[in-house]
Design a protein around this motif. Structure first.
Motif, PDB file in Angstrom:
ATOM      1  N   PHE A  31       0.698  -1.182   0.005  1.00 37.15           N
ATOM      2  CA  PHE A  31       0.105  -0.026  -0.016  1.00 37.15           C
ATOM      3  C   PHE A  31       0.682   1.195   0.172  1.00 37.15           C
ATOM      4  CE2 PHE A  31      -2.467  -3.125   2.334  1.00 37.15           C
ATOM      5  CZ  PHE A  31      -3.699  -3.226   1.561  1.00 37.15           C
ATOM      6  N   LYS A  32       0.813   2.046  -0.954  1.00 35.39           N
ATOM      7  CA  LYS A  32       1.575   3.182  -1.201  1.00 35.39           C
ATOM      8  C   LYS A  32       1.134   4.218  -0.111  1.00 35.39           C
ATOM      9  CE  LYS A  32       3.838   1.168  -4.497  1.00 35.39           C
ATOM     10  NZ  LYS A  32       5.103   0.472  -4.509  1.00 35.39           N
ATOM     11  N   ILE A  33       2.006   5.207  -0.045  1.00 38.20           N
ATOM     12  CA  ILE A  33       1.603   6.301   0.936  1.00 38.20           C
ATOM     13  C   ILE A  33       0.512   7.070   0.854  1.00 38.20           C
ATOM     14  CG2 ILE A  33       2.632   8.608   1.960  1.00 38.20           C
ATOM     15  CD1 ILE A  33       5.283   7.295   1.520  1.00 38.20           C
ATOM     16  N   PRO A  34       0.071   7.421  -0.330  1.00 35.41           N
ATOM     17  CA  PRO A  34      -1.276   7.842  -0.520  1.00 35.41           C
ATOM     18  C   PRO A  34      -2.501   7.230  -0.183  1.00 35.41           C
ATOM     19  CG  PRO A  34       0.121   8.516  -2.544  1.00 35.41           C
ATOM     20  CD  PRO A  34       0.824   7.451  -1.727  1.00 35.41           C
ATOM     21  N   ARG A  35      -2.354   5.860  -0.553  1.00 37.42           N
ATOM     22  CA  ARG A  35      -3.474   5.090   0.025  1.00 37.42           C
ATOM     23  C   ARG A  35      -3.704   4.892   1.598  1.00 37.42           C
ATOM     24  NH1 ARG A  35      -5.700  -0.032  -1.795  1.00 37.42           N
ATOM     25  NH2 ARG A  35      -7.158  -0.591  -0.408  1.00 37.42           N
ATOM     26  N   ILE A  36      -2.406   4.931   2.000  1.00 40.90           N
ATOM     27  CA  ILE A  36      -2.342   4.689   3.581  1.00 40.90           C
ATOM     28  C   ILE A  36      -2.958   5.902   4.083  1.00 40.90           C
ATOM     29  CG2 ILE A  36      -0.654   5.061   5.500  1.00 40.90           C
ATOM     30  CD1 ILE A  36       1.280   3.206   3.860  1.00 40.90           C
ATOM     31  N   ILE A  37      -2.543   7.296   3.702  1.00 42.81           N
ATOM     32  CA  ILE A  37      -3.199   8.320   4.351  1.00 42.81           C
ATOM     33  C   ILE A  37      -4.744   8.572   3.943  1.00 42.81           C
ATOM     34  CG2 ILE A  37      -2.984  10.835   4.096  1.00 42.81           C
ATOM     35  CD1 ILE A  37      -0.039  10.755   3.569  1.00 42.81           C
ATOM     36  N   ALA A  38      -5.302   8.123   2.943  1.00 46.06           N
ATOM     37  CA  ALA A  38      -6.518   8.140   2.537  1.00 46.06           C
ATOM     38  C   ALA A  38      -7.334   7.230   3.504  1.00 46.06           C
ATOM     39  CB  ALA A  38      -6.781   7.670   0.905  1.00 46.06           C
ATOM     40  N   GLU A  39      -6.803   5.891   3.800  1.00 43.29           N
ATOM     41  CA  GLU A  39      -7.537   5.128   4.137  1.00 43.29           C
ATOM     42  C   GLU A  39      -7.536   5.370   5.846  1.00 43.29           C
ATOM     43  OE1 GLU A  39      -8.536   1.313   3.635  1.00 43.29           O
ATOM     44  OE2 GLU A  39      -8.219   1.089   1.740  1.00 43.29           O
TER      45      GLU A  39
END
Length: 300
Positions: free
Chosen positions: A239-247
């Motif tokens: 999971f890339k950083i943008p996905r981590i922050i979004a979730e």
């Protein structure tokens, strides 16, 4: 820019500094002009946003060499000495680490559709060169986990993945040191085994996001007594950083200064044959190339 929290001498209050070159620090409390933040509080600087960054750039351009303090005469603290919240962590975020854990623990779980989150208590956080406490009755099966840390700048809730990197203030180095038997002793959840005091060395500084346009191309490694244990790249994050922050921000407000530890690659001690763990006197090094290097002795 590289930003540190330091004390100039024993007993002094913490201050925020701006690295100049590799060996000197500009004390922001003594820089010309009044900063738009508290120069003794990194979170205050982070929360000042673009105004604070503009002031820093202006200060860096104007500062003279003789105004900078020698790094070797200062004690570096972790950049955020007392996080206002737990450190947010991502589990199983590298496929090879997931697979080694799956084999070691003999579980049948498949790769998750969503990031697995847990946290480390604020009292886990220590500086880049501080000792990791060691009590053989409590800290046995002490393991290493090299990770890239993300520092949130602009807060928000329900942050869209497409714009998530705009909320990143900068990056740092973290080792999610883990007490494995505790991790399994309390119902299989991770919080207790991840939250023993002093098990989150972090630093040595924050590198601002503009210095790292692509955080998914960084080599990271851990070494114990000079022997490489992990050596991988953030490009292998599941999971890339943008996905981590979004979730993570879905229904949960992220605030300036919040810290996210983004997961560790393969090579941890408990999954080796036979398992390996750290003990008193060992020296743990954690490096994210282009960001920084931690060096922490186990025990005093």
């Amino acid at each position: 820019m590289r930003l540190v929290t330091f004390v100039p001498k024993k007993g002094a209050a913490p201050r925020v500094g701006l690295m100049r070159g590799g060996n000197h620090v500009i004390d922001l409390a003594r820089a010309a002009g009044k900063p738009p933040f508290d120069p003794g509080d990194m979170v205050s600087l982070i929360a000042s946003g673009t105004k604070g960054l503009a002031w820093l750039r202006k200060t860096a351009a104007k500062a003279k060499e003789k105004q900078a303090l020698p790094l070797g005469k200062l004690k570096l603290l972790t950049p955020v000495p007392r996080p206002r919240k737990n450190v947010f962590c991502v589990g199983w975020n590298y496929v090879e680490h997931f697979e080694e854990g799956k084999q070691a623990l003999k579980h049948t779980q498949e790769l998750p559709e969503h990031p697995a989150f847990f946290s480390k208590a604020p009292t886990t956080v220590i500086g880049p060169y501080d000792p990791v406490p060691f009590d053989p009755d409590i800290y046995r099966t002490l393991d290493w986990e090299a990770e890239l840390g993300v520092i949130i700048g602009r807060g928000g809730r329900n942050i869209p993945e497409a714009g998530a990197l705009k909320h990143v203030f900068g990056y740092t180095v973290i080792n999610d040191v883990s007490v494995r038997y505790m991790q399994r002793q309390h119902g299989g959840q991770w919080f207790k085994g991840k939250s023993a005091d002093g098990t989150c060395p972090m630093g040595p500084w924050i590198v601002t996001a503009d210095e790292i346009p692509d955080p998914h191309g960084l080599r990271l490694a851990s070494r114990v007594n000079g022997e490489t244990k992990q050596d991988s790249s953030t490009r292998y994050m599941y999971f890339k950083i943008p996905r981590i922050i979004a979730e993570l921000s879905a229904g949960l407000t992220l605030e300036p200064g919040d810290i996210i530890s983004t997961g560790t690659p393969a090579g941890v001690g408990h999954a080796r044959t036979p398992p390996e763990f750290m003990t008193a006197g060992d020296v743990l090094e954690t490096e994210v190339y282009g960001v920084g290097l931690l060096r922490n002795r186990i025990g005093k």
